[in-house]
Design a protein around this motif. Structure first.
Motif, PDB file in Angstrom:
ATOM      1  N   ALA A   1       0.818  -1.216   0.000  1.00  0.00           N
ATOM      2  CA  ALA A   1       0.000   0.000   0.000  1.00  0.00           C
ATOM      3  C   ALA A   1       0.847   1.259   0.000  1.00  0.00           C
ATOM      4  CB  ALA A   1      -0.946  -0.003   1.204  1.00  0.00           C
ATOM      5  N   ARG A   2       1.865   1.317   0.845  1.00  0.00           N
ATOM      6  CA  ARG A   2       2.669   2.538   0.940  1.00  0.00           C
ATOM      7  C   ARG A   2       3.485   2.773  -0.320  1.00  0.00           C
ATOM      8  NH1 ARG A   2       2.681   4.998   5.800  1.00  0.00           N
ATOM      9  NH2 ARG A   2       1.740   3.838   7.514  1.00  0.00           N
ATOM     10  N   ALA A   3       3.953   1.704  -0.927  1.00  0.00           N
ATOM     11  CA  ALA A   3       4.700   1.854  -2.169  1.00  0.00           C
ATOM     12  C   ALA A   3       3.794   2.410  -3.270  1.00  0.00           C
ATOM     13  CB  ALA A   3       5.296   0.523  -2.591  1.00  0.00           C
ATOM     14  N   MET A   4       2.579   1.876  -3.356  1.00  0.00           N
ATOM     15  CA  MET A   4       1.646   2.373  -4.373  1.00  0.00           C
ATOM     16  C   MET A   4       1.231   3.806  -4.080  1.00  0.00           C
ATOM     17  SD  MET A   4      -0.706  -0.862  -5.531  1.00  0.00           S
ATOM     18  CE  MET A   4      -1.198  -1.376  -3.898  1.00  0.00           C
ATOM     19  N   MET A   5       1.073   4.118  -2.786  1.00  0.00           N
ATOM     20  CA  MET A   5       0.730   5.482  -2.416  1.00  0.00           C
ATOM     21  C   MET A   5       1.818   6.459  -2.848  1.00  0.00           C
ATOM     22  SD  MET A   5       1.436   8.132  -0.108  1.00  0.00           S
ATOM     23  CE  MET A   5       2.125   7.399   1.383  1.00  0.00           C
ATOM     24  N   LEU A   6       3.092   6.107  -2.599  1.00  0.00           N
ATOM     25  CA  LEU A   6       4.193   7.016  -2.934  1.00  0.00           C
ATOM     26  C   LEU A   6       4.315   7.217  -4.448  1.00  0.00           C
ATOM     27  CD1 LEU A   6       6.833   5.856  -0.312  1.00  0.00           C
ATOM     28  CD2 LEU A   6       5.764   8.115  -0.452  1.00  0.00           C
ATOM     29  N   LYS A   7       4.141   6.147  -5.210  1.00  0.00           N
ATOM     30  CA  LYS A   7       4.231   6.307  -6.660  1.00  0.00           C
ATOM     31  C   LYS A   7       3.031   7.107  -7.180  1.00  0.00           C
ATOM     32  CE  LYS A   7       5.153   3.891 -10.981  1.00  0.00           C
ATOM     33  NZ  LYS A   7       5.378   2.593 -11.654  1.00  0.00           N
ATOM     34  N   GLY A   8       1.853   6.836  -6.611  1.00  0.00           N
ATOM     35  CA  GLY A   8       0.667   7.606  -6.994  1.00  0.00           C
ATOM     36  C   GLY A   8       0.810   9.078  -6.641  1.00  0.00           C
ATOM     37  N   LYS A   9       1.399   9.344  -5.480  1.00  0.00           N
ATOM     38  CA  LYS A   9       1.636  10.728  -5.060  1.00  0.00           C
ATOM     39  C   LYS A   9       2.593  11.421  -6.031  1.00  0.00           C
ATOM     40  CE  LYS A   9       3.483  13.527  -1.252  1.00  0.00           C
ATOM     41  NZ  LYS A   9       4.009  13.525   0.137  1.00  0.00           N
ATOM     42  N   ALA A  10       3.646  10.714  -6.412  1.00  0.00           N
ATOM     43  CA  ALA A  10       4.609  11.285  -7.369  1.00  0.00           C
ATOM     44  C   ALA A  10       3.902  11.645  -8.673  1.00  0.00           C
ATOM     45  CB  ALA A  10       5.746  10.314  -7.623  1.00  0.00           C
ATOM     46  N   LEU A  11       3.082  10.756  -9.183  1.00  0.00           N
ATOM     47  CA  LEU A  11       2.377  11.003 -10.439  1.00  0.00           C
ATOM     48  C   LEU A  11       1.354  12.130 -10.303  1.00  0.00           C
ATOM     49  CD1 LEU A  11       1.879   7.281 -11.420  1.00  0.00           C
ATOM     50  CD2 LEU A  11       3.199   8.957 -12.744  1.00  0.00           C
TER      51      LEU A  11
END
Length: 440
Positions: free
Chosen positions: A67-77
């Motif tokens: 979840a946190r990895a997907m959150m960070l990549k989503g935040k970057a995008l």
């Protein structure tokens, strides 16, 4: 249920630092770049995003399905101002895996906002606050509340009041956060135009914008702040400050056409107005003398027979005075009577502006009328009486142009007497405002 512990906290921390650095680059762009580079900002942020994503992918040992990895990549995008379908997909998966991941909810709400789905954004920010009170959700919820679709019978003002409450709570959580102050300024701006234009509320909006710039240097580089504040300045007829604000917003975001358009519209209005005032509406001498010679005390209507009601409902005795004798500010106990020499309309429709001269044959005065119905107006040759007129001598300089003229501001046509007749309630309508509040 929240996810299990990450297998590689060091890798996760590296991703976090890369994303934080990306957002610092965007939010503090003008600390390392001049305003002349404003046109390149979005391209530079795009390139920084691509570098960040490459660096994130190069870090091994981090499960991409967490979840946190997907959150960070989503935040970057989500760093760019445009909607990203990939960011929506990643952030949606992150909140499903870990419903208590508040930052993911906040960024998902911003993605929906950019997509134009305001109701879904509202659900995300409200849901985030249900898990944990935080300033980012309060800021975003404040903005979304003012954009929610309103069904017939609902009061938009209720949402605006709630918007102010959310923004105040965000400020209370961190008085050093410039974004919270900026959002509060926007909330007060909306409240001002939805609740009768109380001068105290406009001052609260201006104070909040000033505080945003005081506590956060990056706020001074926010084009939205400058445009929104200039919108309020223009309504209050602080024209030089309004022009400066529109110009600053345009410089900070050259790709955004609205600030430059608003600046040019205001300059065109002032140019036309000053010319008409100087030429007295191009009304010839004999015709002007004939118009002024037809002025009669009977045209004062209720302002001349002692039945005029003051702002507190009390009967007020008014004395007819020449325009040339008015003092700056409100002139209590006075009434002026003159002839309309021209009217001036703009694309925005507000205010309704006309030129007024009286029998003293002094200069032509600009009269600006607010909160009028679109069907309301006065015609050339009409007699207009203005009780207790509010005078301001305008002196404006901007980009090599200068304007100087006397102006009388009238908050509602209900205060005017036209051709001896008081104006009915149908002449009045609420003012509207256009400003921008992005989710970033």
């Amino acid at each position: 249920m929240a996810e299990e512990e990450e297998e590689n906290p060091q890798a996760l921390q590296s991703w976090q630092e890369l994303v934080d650095q990306l957002y610092r680059f965007r939010d503090h762009y003008f600390e390392s770049h001049s305003v002349e580079n404003a046109g390149k900002k979005q391209q530079d942020v795009q390139e920084e995003l691509e570098r960040t994503l490459q660096q994130m992918e190069a870090i091994e040992g981090l499960p991409r399905t967490r979840a946190r990895a997907m959150m960070l990549k989503g935040k970057a995008l989500n760093v760019l101002p445009d909607y990203s379908a990939q960011a929506e997909e990643l952030l949606s998966k992150a909140v499903k895996l870990d419903p208590e991941l508040v930052e993911a909810w906040n960024h998902l709400g911003e993605v929906y906002w950019k997509k134009g789905d305001v109701s879904a954004a509202h659900t995300c920010f409200s849901g985030a606050l249900g898990h944990c009170k935080n300033k980012a959700s309060l800021q975003n919820l404040s903005m979304v509340l003012r954009q929610l679709p309103v069904s017939p019978g609902d009061e938009h003002a209720r949402n605006v009041m709630d918007s102010v409450r959310q923004a105040k709570m965000a400020v209370q959580m961190d008085v050093r956060d410039g974004r919270s102050w900026y959002v509060l300024g926007n909330a007060y701006l909306s409240l001002f135009f939805n609740t009768g234009q109380n001068p105290k509320i406009s001052q609260q909006a201006l104070s909040a914008y000033a505080q945003a710039e005081k506590v956060d240097p990056a706020a001074s580089c926010n084009p939205d702040l400058h445009l929104n504040r200039a919108t309020l300045y223009k309504y209050e007829e602080n024209y030089m400050e309004a022009l400066g604000g529109f110009s600053r917003a345009a410089a900070l975001d050259p790709a955004w056409p609205e600030p430059r358009q608003r600046e040019q519209q205001l300059l065109d209005f002032l140019d036309r107005l000053a010319s008409l005032l100087e030429n007295k509406g191009k009304v010839k001498g004999k015709k002007l003398q004939s118009m002024l010679g037809s002025l009669r005390p009977s045209q004062l209507g209720p302002c001349g027979d002692g039945s005029y009601q003051g702002p507190l409902g009390q009967k007020v005795a008014l004395e007819l005075r020449p325009l040339s004798t008015l003092q700056p500010g409100v002139n209590p106990g006075a009434v002026v009577l003159g002839k309309v020499l021209f009217s001036l309309t703009t694309e925005e429709k507000v205010p309704f502006t006309f030129g007024l001269v009286d029998a003293s044959e002094g200069p032509c005065f600009a009269v600006t009328v607010y909160n009028m119905a679109q069907s309301w107006g006065v015609l050339i040759g009409d007699s207009v009486a203005i009780p207790e007129p509010h005078l301001r001598h305008h002196h404006i300089q901007h980009q090599g142009k200068s304007f100087a003229f006397p102006g009388i501001r009238v908050e509602t046509p209900l205060l005017l007497v036209v051709n001896g007749k008081a104006q009915g309630s149908r002449s009045q309508a609420a003012a509207t405002v256009a400003y921008r509040a992005q989710s970033e």
